[in-house]
Design a protein around this motif. Structure first.
Motif, PDB file in Angstrom:
ATOM      1  N   GLU A 134       0.812  -1.216   0.000  1.00  0.00           N
ATOM      2  CA  GLU A 134       0.000   0.000   0.000  1.00  0.00           C
ATOM      3  C   GLU A 134       0.849   1.272   0.000  1.00  0.00           C
ATOM      4  OE1 GLU A 134      -3.414   2.209   2.777  1.00  0.00           O
ATOM      5  OE2 GLU A 134      -2.836   0.128   3.157  1.00  0.00           O
ATOM      6  N   ASP A 135       1.874   1.314   0.848  1.00  0.00           N
ATOM      7  CA  ASP A 135       2.611   2.565   1.058  1.00  0.00           C
ATOM      8  C   ASP A 135       4.118   2.457   0.879  1.00  0.00           C
ATOM      9  OD1 ASP A 135       0.347   4.144   1.642  1.00  0.00           O
ATOM     10  OD2 ASP A 135       0.275   3.323   3.657  1.00  0.00           O
ATOM     11  N   GLY A 136       4.604   1.340   0.391  1.00  0.00           N
ATOM     12  CA  GLY A 136       6.025   1.195   0.162  1.00  0.00           C
ATOM     13  C   GLY A 136       6.798   0.834   1.418  1.00  0.00           C
ATOM     14  N   ILE A 137       8.098   0.600   1.233  1.00  0.00           N
ATOM     15  CA  ILE A 137       8.958   0.191   2.337  1.00  0.00           C
ATOM     16  C   ILE A 137       9.008   1.254   3.426  1.00  0.00           C
ATOM     17  CG2 ILE A 137      11.331  -0.385   2.957  1.00  0.00           C
ATOM     18  CD1 ILE A 137      11.600  -1.603   0.135  1.00  0.00           C
ATOM     19  N   ASP A 138       9.058   2.520   3.029  1.00  0.00           N
ATOM     20  CA  ASP A 138       9.133   3.597   4.019  1.00  0.00           C
ATOM     21  C   ASP A 138       7.871   3.703   4.864  1.00  0.00           C
ATOM     22  OD1 ASP A 138      11.669   4.233   3.160  1.00  0.00           O
ATOM     23  OD2 ASP A 138      11.018   5.845   1.825  1.00  0.00           O
ATOM     24  N   GLY A 139       6.761   3.144   4.355  1.00  0.00           N
ATOM     25  CA  GLY A 139       5.509   3.202   5.101  1.00  0.00           C
ATOM     26  C   GLY A 139       5.420   2.163   6.207  1.00  0.00           C
ATOM     27  N   LEU A 140       6.382   1.231   6.224  1.00  0.00           N
ATOM     28  CA  LEU A 140       6.366   0.170   7.236  1.00  0.00           C
ATOM     29  C   LEU A 140       7.196   0.570   8.451  1.00  0.00           C
ATOM     30  CD1 LEU A 140       5.700  -2.779   8.067  1.00  0.00           C
ATOM     31  CD2 LEU A 140       7.832  -3.455   6.927  1.00  0.00           C
ATOM     32  N   SER A 141       6.621   0.438   9.612  1.00  0.00           N
ATOM     33  CA  SER A 141       7.338   0.629  10.873  1.00  0.00           C
ATOM     34  C   SER A 141       6.771  -0.359  11.870  1.00  0.00           C
ATOM     35  CB  SER A 141       7.164   2.062  11.396  1.00  0.00           C
ATOM     36  OG  SER A 141       5.820   2.288  11.787  1.00  0.00           O
ATOM     37  N   MET A 142       7.539  -0.652  12.898  1.00  0.00           N
ATOM     38  CA  MET A 142       7.062  -1.565  13.931  1.00  0.00           C
ATOM     39  C   MET A 142       5.822  -0.998  14.614  1.00  0.00           C
ATOM     40  SD  MET A 142       8.840  -4.267  13.813  1.00  0.00           S
ATOM     41  CE  MET A 142      10.361  -5.200  14.052  1.00  0.00           C
ATOM     42  N   ARG A 143       5.798   0.315  14.797  1.00  0.00           N
ATOM     43  CA  ARG A 143       4.653   0.944  15.443  1.00  0.00           C
ATOM     44  C   ARG A 143       3.394   0.778  14.593  1.00  0.00           C
ATOM     45  NH1 ARG A 143       4.307   4.566  19.422  1.00  0.00           N
ATOM     46  NH2 ARG A 143       6.576   4.854  19.408  1.00  0.00           N
ATOM     47  N   LEU A 187      -2.026  -4.824  13.585  1.00  0.00           N
ATOM     48  CA  LEU A 187      -2.284  -6.135  14.188  1.00  0.00           C
ATOM     49  C   LEU A 187      -3.022  -6.039  15.514  1.00  0.00           C
ATOM     50  CD1 LEU A 187       1.193  -7.744  13.441  1.00  0.00           C
ATOM     51  CD2 LEU A 187      -0.979  -8.431  12.419  1.00  0.00           C
ATOM     52  N   GLY A 188      -3.161  -4.802  16.022  1.00  0.00           N
ATOM     53  CA  GLY A 188      -3.831  -4.620  17.302  1.00  0.00           C
ATOM     54  C   GLY A 188      -3.001  -5.112  18.464  1.00  0.00           C
ATOM     55  N   ARG A 189      -1.667  -4.990  18.334  1.00  0.00           N
ATOM     56  CA  ARG A 189      -0.768  -5.477  19.371  1.00  0.00           C
ATOM     57  C   ARG A 189       0.244  -4.395  19.749  1.00  0.00           C
ATOM     58  NH1 ARG A 189      -1.329 -11.134  19.527  1.00  0.00           N
ATOM     59  NH2 ARG A 189      -3.425 -11.500  18.685  1.00  0.00           N
ATOM     60  N   ASP A 190       0.827  -4.561  20.918  1.00  0.00           N
ATOM     61  CA  ASP A 190       1.907  -3.687  21.343  1.00  0.00           C
ATOM     62  C   ASP A 190       3.094  -3.918  20.399  1.00  0.00           C
ATOM     63  OD1 ASP A 190       4.101  -2.484  22.538  1.00  0.00           O
ATOM     64  OD2 ASP A 190       3.569  -3.131  24.559  1.00  0.00           O
ATOM     65  N   PRO A 191       3.642  -2.856  19.788  1.00  0.00           N
ATOM     66  CA  PRO A 191       4.770  -3.030  18.871  1.00  0.00           C
ATOM     67  C   PRO A 191       5.927  -3.807  19.478  1.00  0.00           C
ATOM     68  CG  PRO A 191       3.940  -0.788  18.748  1.00  0.00           C
ATOM     69  CD  PRO A 191       3.223  -1.446  19.892  1.00  0.00           C
ATOM     70  N   MET A 192       6.113  -3.715  20.802  1.00  0.00           N
ATOM     71  CA  MET A 192       7.216  -4.422  21.447  1.00  0.00           C
ATOM     72  C   MET A 192       7.080  -5.935  21.291  1.00  0.00           C
ATOM     73  SD  MET A 192       9.187  -2.092  22.374  1.00  0.00           S
ATOM     74  CE  MET A 192      10.346  -3.133  23.269  1.00  0.00           C
ATOM     75  N   SER A 193       5.846  -6.425  21.172  1.00  0.00           N
ATOM     76  CA  SER A 193       5.641  -7.867  21.029  1.00  0.00           C
ATOM     77  C   SER A 193       6.179  -8.387  19.702  1.00  0.00           C
ATOM     78  CB  SER A 193       4.153  -8.207  21.158  1.00  0.00           C
ATOM     79  OG  SER A 193       3.417  -7.682  20.061  1.00  0.00           O
ATOM     80  N   LEU A 194       6.316  -7.490  18.717  1.00  0.00           N
ATOM     81  CA  LEU A 194       6.791  -7.901  17.394  1.00  0.00           C
ATOM     82  C   LEU A 194       8.270  -8.246  17.407  1.00  0.00           C
ATOM     83  CD1 LEU A 194       4.998  -5.196  15.211  1.00  0.00           C
ATOM     84  CD2 LEU A 194       4.183  -7.471  15.847  1.00  0.00           C
ATOM     85  N   TYR A 195       8.981  -7.690  18.379  1.00  0.00           N
ATOM     86  CA  TYR A 195      10.423  -7.925  18.424  1.00  0.00           C
ATOM     87  C   TYR A 195      10.766  -9.359  18.830  1.00  0.00           C
ATOM     88  CZ  TYR A 195      11.044  -2.936  17.758  1.00  0.00           C
ATOM     89  OH  TYR A 195      11.019  -1.672  17.217  1.00  0.00           O
ATOM     90  N   ARG A 196       9.775 -10.134  19.228  1.00  0.00           N
ATOM     91  CA  ARG A 196      10.008 -11.556  19.492  1.00  0.00           C
ATOM     92  C   ARG A 196      10.192 -12.310  18.177  1.00  0.00           C
ATOM     93  NH1 ARG A 196       4.995 -11.312  23.064  1.00  0.00           N
ATOM     94  NH2 ARG A 196       5.739 -10.537  25.078  1.00  0.00           N
ATOM     95  N   HIS A 197       9.704 -11.708  17.079  1.00  0.00           N
ATOM     96  CA  HIS A 197       9.761 -12.359  15.768  1.00  0.00           C
ATOM     97  C   HIS A 197      10.793 -11.726  14.847  1.00  0.00           C
ATOM     98  CE1 HIS A 197       6.046 -14.675  16.550  1.00  0.00           C
ATOM     99  NE2 HIS A 197       5.688 -13.603  17.251  1.00  0.00           N
ATOM    100  N   ALA A 198      11.081 -10.446  15.030  1.00  0.00           N
ATOM    101  CA  ALA A 198      12.072  -9.752  14.215  1.00  0.00           C
ATOM    102  C   ALA A 198      12.787  -8.737  15.102  1.00  0.00           C
ATOM    103  CB  ALA A 198      11.420  -9.052  13.025  1.00  0.00           C
ATOM    104  N   ALA A 199      14.110  -8.779  15.104  1.00  0.00           N
ATOM    105  CA  ALA A 199      14.881  -7.930  16.008  1.00  0.00           C
ATOM    106  C   ALA A 199      14.747  -6.454  15.690  1.00  0.00           C
ATOM    107  CB  ALA A 199      16.349  -8.338  15.980  1.00  0.00           C
ATOM    108  N   ASN A 200      14.496  -6.135  14.413  1.00  0.00           N
ATOM    109  CA  ASN A 200      14.391  -4.744  13.983  1.00  0.00           C
ATOM    110  C   ASN A 200      13.718  -4.707  12.611  1.00  0.00           C
ATOM    111  OD1 ASN A 200      16.518  -5.492  12.137  1.00  0.00           O
ATOM    112  ND2 ASN A 200      17.969  -5.117  13.811  1.00  0.00           N
ATOM    113  N   LYS A 201      13.556  -3.515  12.064  1.00  0.00           N
ATOM    114  CA  LYS A 201      12.894  -3.381  10.776  1.00  0.00           C
ATOM    115  C   LYS A 201      13.694  -4.057   9.677  1.00  0.00           C
ATOM    116  CE  LYS A 201      11.114  -0.079   7.390  1.00  0.00           C
ATOM    117  NZ  LYS A 201      10.817   1.343   7.053  1.00  0.00           N
TER     118      LYS A 201
END
Length: 232
Positions: free
Chosen positions: A30-39, A45-59
């Motif tokens: 939809e918005d390109g690579i720059d449009g993606l952030s953990m936040r 996903l309706g989740r705390d962004p910090m929970s995503l770091y269990r699956h990926a260390a960073n962007k």
């Protein structure tokens, strides 16, 4: 080689890596690579962004996982005795993935150039390994197989970058020269380019891919030949 499924892992909240990558890909589409952030991904996903770091260390790691998730759909039949026909099939698949996810193309084409081959995500290296196996099975030496792969991938990557570029300046114009904005070029300096306006405007990516593969495969057959017949 059949498509591999992305490794499925779930955290304690039931959030799976597959669902994360699917949402990340939708954002990029939809918005390109720059449009993606953990936040933003966490918000979708309706989740705390910090929970995503269990699956990926960073962007950066998340982008690598997205590239793997897309390339998992690129399949190579390493047992095909028609190596040239199989390369043509893979080229069509790659183009299809690029057209379906044009904003992901930088992750597939330009991003790997900045990463040493041994440090790239394993999923992005599997097509390379599979094509080398295809060609070596067909009778090419290991060195010639690598030459064929480099020529092949150089062509299909260049093709999708060329096909996805924007060449139309004014879509409301009916005259091809004006539609492409080529009338701005000095006629005495660019007579050939200006004269090709109708051809450029009528660009057909599928046809150009097939024509390019015809030229590439003809050249490869002329210069590099299998040293042994393919296995029965």
């Amino acid at each position: 080689m059949t498509p591999r499924t992305v490794r499925r892992t779930r955290d304690s909240s039931g959030l799976s890596r597959e669902s994360i990558l699917r949402a990340a890909l939708e954002i990029i589409d939809e918005d390109g690579i720059d449009g993606l952030s953990m936040r933003r991904l966490g918000r979708v996903l309706g989740r705390d962004p910090m929970s995503l770091y269990r699956h990926a260390a960073n962007k950066a790691e998340l982008l690598d996982l997205v590239a793997e998730a897309v390339l998992v759909h690129l399949s190579v039949d390493t047992t095909d005795t028609d190596w040239a026909g199989q390369l043509r099939t893979v080229a069509r698949q790659f183009r299809g993935l690029a057209l379906a996810h044009p904003n992901v193309v930088p992750l597939l084409v330009t991003r790997p150039l900045a990463t040493p081959i041994a440090m790239r995500p394993l999923g992005t290296l599997r097509p390379l390994e599979a094509i080398l196996e295809l060609l070596i099975r067909a009778g090419f030496s290991e060195v010639d197989a690598l030459h064929v792969y480099r020529s092949f991938y150089g062509f299909i990557q260049g093709h999708v970058l060329n096909e996805l570029q924007e060449i139309v300046e004014n879509r409301e114009e009916t005259d091809d020269l004006l539609r492409l904005g080529l009338h701005r070029l000095p006629i005495h300096e660019f007579p050939q380019l200006r004269s090709l306006a109708p051809v450029l405007a009528a660009y057909d990516g599928a046809t150009e891919l097939e024509r390019g593969m015809d030229i590439l495969l003809t050249g490869l057959r002329a210069q590099l030949r299998p040293t042994t017949p393919p296995p029965a």
